[in-house]
Write an enzyme that holds these catalytic residues in place. Structure first.
Site, PDB file in Angstrom:
ATOM      1  N   LYS A   1       0.829  -1.209   0.000  1.00 62.50           N
ATOM      2  CA  LYS A   1       0.000   0.000   0.000  1.00 62.50           C
ATOM      3  C   LYS A   1       0.865   1.261   0.000  1.00 62.50           C
ATOM      4  CE  LYS A   1      -3.913  -2.210   2.295  1.00 62.50           C
ATOM      5  NZ  LYS A   1      -4.403  -2.697   0.993  1.00 62.50           N
ATOM      6  N   SER A   2       2.189   1.093   0.068  1.00 62.19           N
ATOM      7  CA  SER A   2       3.065   2.264   0.155  1.00 62.19           C
ATOM      8  C   SER A   2       2.923   3.213  -1.037  1.00 62.19           C
ATOM      9  CB  SER A   2       4.523   1.826   0.320  1.00 62.19           C
ATOM     10  OG  SER A   2       4.679   1.221   1.579  1.00 62.19           O
TER      11      SER A   2
ATOM     12  N   THR B   1      10.966  -3.363   2.208  1.00 62.18           N
ATOM     13  CA  THR B   1      10.067  -4.253   2.936  1.00 62.18           C
ATOM     14  C   THR B   1      10.550  -5.699   2.830  1.00 62.18           C
ATOM     15  OG1 THR B   1       7.743  -4.774   3.331  1.00 62.18           O
ATOM     16  CG2 THR B   1       8.369  -4.446   1.019  1.00 62.18           C
TER      17      THR B   1
ATOM     18  N   LYS C   1      14.764  -6.083   4.789  1.00 63.45           N
ATOM     19  CA  LYS C   1      15.064  -5.048   5.785  1.00 63.45           C
ATOM     20  C   LYS C   1      16.412  -5.251   6.489  1.00 63.45           C
ATOM     21  CE  LYS C   1      10.307  -3.740   6.923  1.00 63.45           C
ATOM     22  NZ  LYS C   1       9.363  -3.492   8.020  1.00 63.45           N
TER      23      LYS C   1
ATOM     24  N   ASP D   1       9.522   2.142  11.707  1.00 64.82           N
ATOM     25  CA  ASP D   1       8.428   1.258  12.136  1.00 64.82           C
ATOM     26  C   ASP D   1       8.025   1.480  13.598  1.00 64.82           C
ATOM     27  OD1 ASP D   1       8.019  -0.064   9.703  1.00 64.82           O
ATOM     28  OD2 ASP D   1       9.614  -1.512  10.117  1.00 64.82           O
TER      29      ASP D   1
ATOM     30  N   GLY E   1       6.457 -12.006  20.473  1.00 61.63           N
ATOM     31  CA  GLY E   1       7.347 -12.204  19.334  1.00 61.63           C
ATOM     32  C   GLY E   1       8.726 -11.650  19.596  1.00 61.63           C
TER      33      GLY E   1
ATOM     34  N   ASN F   1       8.025 -15.107  23.775  1.00 61.69           N
ATOM     35  CA  ASN F   1       8.214 -15.700  22.447  1.00 61.69           C
ATOM     36  C   ASN F   1       8.224 -17.213  22.570  1.00 61.69           C
ATOM     37  OD1 ASN F   1       8.676 -15.254  19.632  1.00 61.69           O
ATOM     38  ND2 ASN F   1      10.730 -16.085  19.926  1.00 61.69           N
TER      39      ASN F   1
ATOM     40  N   THR G   1      10.086 -19.307  21.031  1.00 63.69           N
ATOM     41  CA  THR G   1      11.478 -19.689  21.273  1.00 63.69           C
ATOM     42  C   THR G   1      12.033 -18.682  22.277  1.00 63.69           C
ATOM     43  OG1 THR G   1      11.522 -20.268  18.934  1.00 63.69           O
ATOM     44  CG2 THR G   1      13.643 -20.269  20.087  1.00 63.69           C
TER      45      THR G   1
ATOM     46  N   ALA H   1      14.733 -18.313  23.904  1.00 65.39           N
ATOM     47  CA  ALA H   1      16.110 -17.800  23.760  1.00 65.39           C
ATOM     48  C   ALA H   1      16.157 -16.529  22.920  1.00 65.39           C
ATOM     49  CB  ALA H   1      16.995 -18.885  23.146  1.00 65.39           C
TER      50      ALA H   1
ATOM     51  N   GLY I   1      -2.953  -3.125  12.617  1.00 67.72           N
ATOM     52  CA  GLY I   1      -1.722  -2.407  12.280  1.00 67.72           C
ATOM     53  C   GLY I   1      -1.813  -1.425  11.121  1.00 67.72           C
TER      54      GLY I   1
HETATM   55  P1  ATR Z   1       9.407 -10.801  11.565  1.00 73.43           P
HETATM   56  O1  ATR Z   1      10.550 -10.136  10.903  1.00 73.43           O
HETATM   57  O2  ATR Z   1       8.065 -10.554  10.924  1.00 73.43           O
HETATM   58  O3  ATR Z   1       9.346 -10.530  13.034  1.00 73.43           O
HETATM   59  P2  ATR Z   1      10.508 -13.441  12.050  1.00 73.43           P
HETATM   60  O4  ATR Z   1      11.842 -12.907  12.372  1.00 73.43           O
HETATM   61  O5  ATR Z   1      10.373 -14.665  11.208  1.00 73.43           O
HETATM   62  O6  ATR Z   1       9.610 -12.364  11.288  1.00 73.43           O
HETATM   63  O7  ATR Z   1       9.718 -13.659  13.424  1.00 73.43           O
HETATM   64  C1  ATR Z   1       8.445 -14.184  13.499  1.00 73.43           C
HETATM   65  C2  ATR Z   1       7.993 -14.156  14.940  1.00 73.43           C
HETATM   66  O8  ATR Z   1       6.662 -14.707  15.023  1.00 73.43           O
HETATM   67  C3  ATR Z   1       8.851 -14.977  15.876  1.00 73.43           C
HETATM   68  O9  ATR Z   1       8.829 -14.367  17.139  1.00 73.43           O
HETATM   69  C4  ATR Z   1       8.105 -16.321  15.893  1.00 73.43           C
HETATM   70  O10 ATR Z   1       8.366 -17.095  17.039  1.00 73.43           O
HETATM   71  P3  ATR Z   1       9.700 -18.038  17.093  1.00 73.43           P
HETATM   72  O11 ATR Z   1      10.848 -17.114  17.320  1.00 73.43           O
HETATM   73  O12 ATR Z   1       9.465 -18.929  18.239  1.00 73.43           O
HETATM   74  O13 ATR Z   1       9.741 -18.743  15.772  1.00 73.43           O
HETATM   75  C5  ATR Z   1       6.688 -15.825  15.918  1.00 73.43           C
HETATM   76  N1  ATR Z   1       5.667 -16.782  15.452  1.00 73.43           N
HETATM   77  C6  ATR Z   1       5.416 -17.167  14.187  1.00 73.43           C
HETATM   78  N2  ATR Z   1       4.356 -18.009  14.137  1.00 73.43           N
HETATM   79  C7  ATR Z   1       3.917 -18.152  15.421  1.00 73.43           C
HETATM   80  C8  ATR Z   1       2.857 -18.886  16.040  1.00 73.43           C
HETATM   81  N3  ATR Z   1       2.019 -19.642  15.322  1.00 73.43           N
HETATM   82  N4  ATR Z   1       2.706 -18.784  17.378  1.00 73.43           N
HETATM   83  C9  ATR Z   1       3.547 -18.013  18.112  1.00 73.43           C
HETATM   84  N5  ATR Z   1       4.564 -17.300  17.588  1.00 73.43           N
HETATM   85  C10 ATR Z   1       4.753 -17.368  16.262  1.00 73.43           C
END
Ligand code: ATR
Length: 276
Positions: free
Chosen positions: A18-19, A63, A67, A104, A129, A153, A155, A157, A240
């Site tokens: 949409k930019s 985008t 990035k 952002d 996230g 998050n 994950t 870590a 968003g």
């Molecule tokens: P972006 O640049 O959009 O942040 P990314 O670096 O791939 O993309 O990160 C995606 C984020 O969405 C991560 O925090 C991911 O969690 P993990 O680090 O554990 O992979 C999170 N994510 C994606 N799908 C998810 C889901 N179904 N439930 C919970 N977290 C999700």
């Protein structure tokens, strides 16, 4: 030579961006002579495409998925881009240096504070996230002096790494989803879960009647996360679209030194989405 200054967004895919519409609206509104295109760039060609663009071009938005590569490629980074680890806006300085910025986080905070009148100072904020989207908003959120900013998050870590990276910047903690306790004032979903119609595994008790939920995603219908939070009685659920328009306005300001009004552009994008 073209009488118009040239701008573009580079991504892949980029057709649905949409930019171009947003920046053309801003240009018309402020009387700036500029053109703005969407440029689809092959994965292997990004850096060369940027270099070619700036032979005559004035500014780029970057985008998905470029990035982070833009961050590495920029010759100079603004402080907020340095911290965000990603660049969504590029221009050339008078000395020829390619400057990378990230608007952002500023876009999110402006949408929350100015458009949505959400009070961030003293609030208990949960950020879902730990990818690029989350990292980009940490510093701008901390700058608003919340009581705490908790990152959860899947994950753990990755969330812990972000806490280390932003150490000393405020009340920042990484907490596993299953150890989240109590209600939050604001929950920001920066995961990509909504893209797949999924909901991050946070406890229902994180959401109460005072909780405002913000999903960085948007669409014609409420996102999966916002539907879930509404059903739990969240005070308000916001998507968003406003962040998208506000990050664009900040980029436009960096390039042109003029601040466009975002409200009419946001209203027209919203009515286009509603008409679908
Ligand atoms: P972006 O640049 O959009 O942040 P990314 O670096 O791939 O993309 O990160 C995606 C984020 O969405 C991560 O925090 C991911 O969690 P993990 O680090 O554990 O992979 C999170 N994510 C994606 N799908 C998810 C889901 N179904 N439930 C919970 N977290 C999700």
């Amino acid at each position: 030579m073209s009488p118009m200054d040239r701008y573009a967004v580079m991504g892949n895919p980029v057709a649905h961006s949409k930019s171009p519409q947003i920046h053309r609206d801003f240009a018309e509104q402020t009387g700036q002579a500029m053109e703005y295109q969407a440029l689809k760039v092959d994965e292997g060609d990004f850096e060369d495409a940027v270099k070619r663009f700036f032979v005559g071009g004035q500014g780029l938005n970057i985008t998905v998925p470029f990035k982070e590569r833009a961050w590495h490629y920029a010759g100079r980074l603004t402080e907020r881009a340095q911290r965000a680890g990603a660049v969504n806006t590029l221009w050339q300085d008078a000395d020829g240096a390619l400057v990378g910025d990230n608007t952002d986080g500023c876009g999110l905070v402006t949408d929350l504070k100015v458009n949505q009148k959400v009070r961030l100072e003293g609030g208990r904020i949960l950020l879902l996230g730990a990818g690029g989207a989350a990292r980009g908003v940490i510093q701008p959120l901390l700058a608003e002096n919340p009581a705490s900013l908790v990152i959860a998050n899947r994950t753990l870590a990755r969330a812990q790494e972000l806490v280390v990276l932003f150490a000393g910047s405020g009340a920042l903690q990484a907490v596993p989803f299953d150890q989240l306790s109590g209600e939050f004032d604001l929950v920001v979903n920066a995961t990509s879960a909504s893209l797949h119609g999924e909901i991050p595994p946070l406890p229902e008790t994180s959401i109460g009647e005072k909780t405002i939920c913000y999903d960085m995603m948007y669409g014609a219908d409420p996102t999966a996360f916002n539907r879930w939070a509404s059903a739990l009685g969240a005070r308000r659920c916001i998507d968003g679209l406003g962040m998208l328009v506000e990050q664009a306005a900040e980029a436009f300001y960096c390039w042109r030194g003029v601040r466009p009004a975002t409200e009419p552009v946001l209203r027209s994008l919203r009515s286009q989405l509603d008409a679908r």
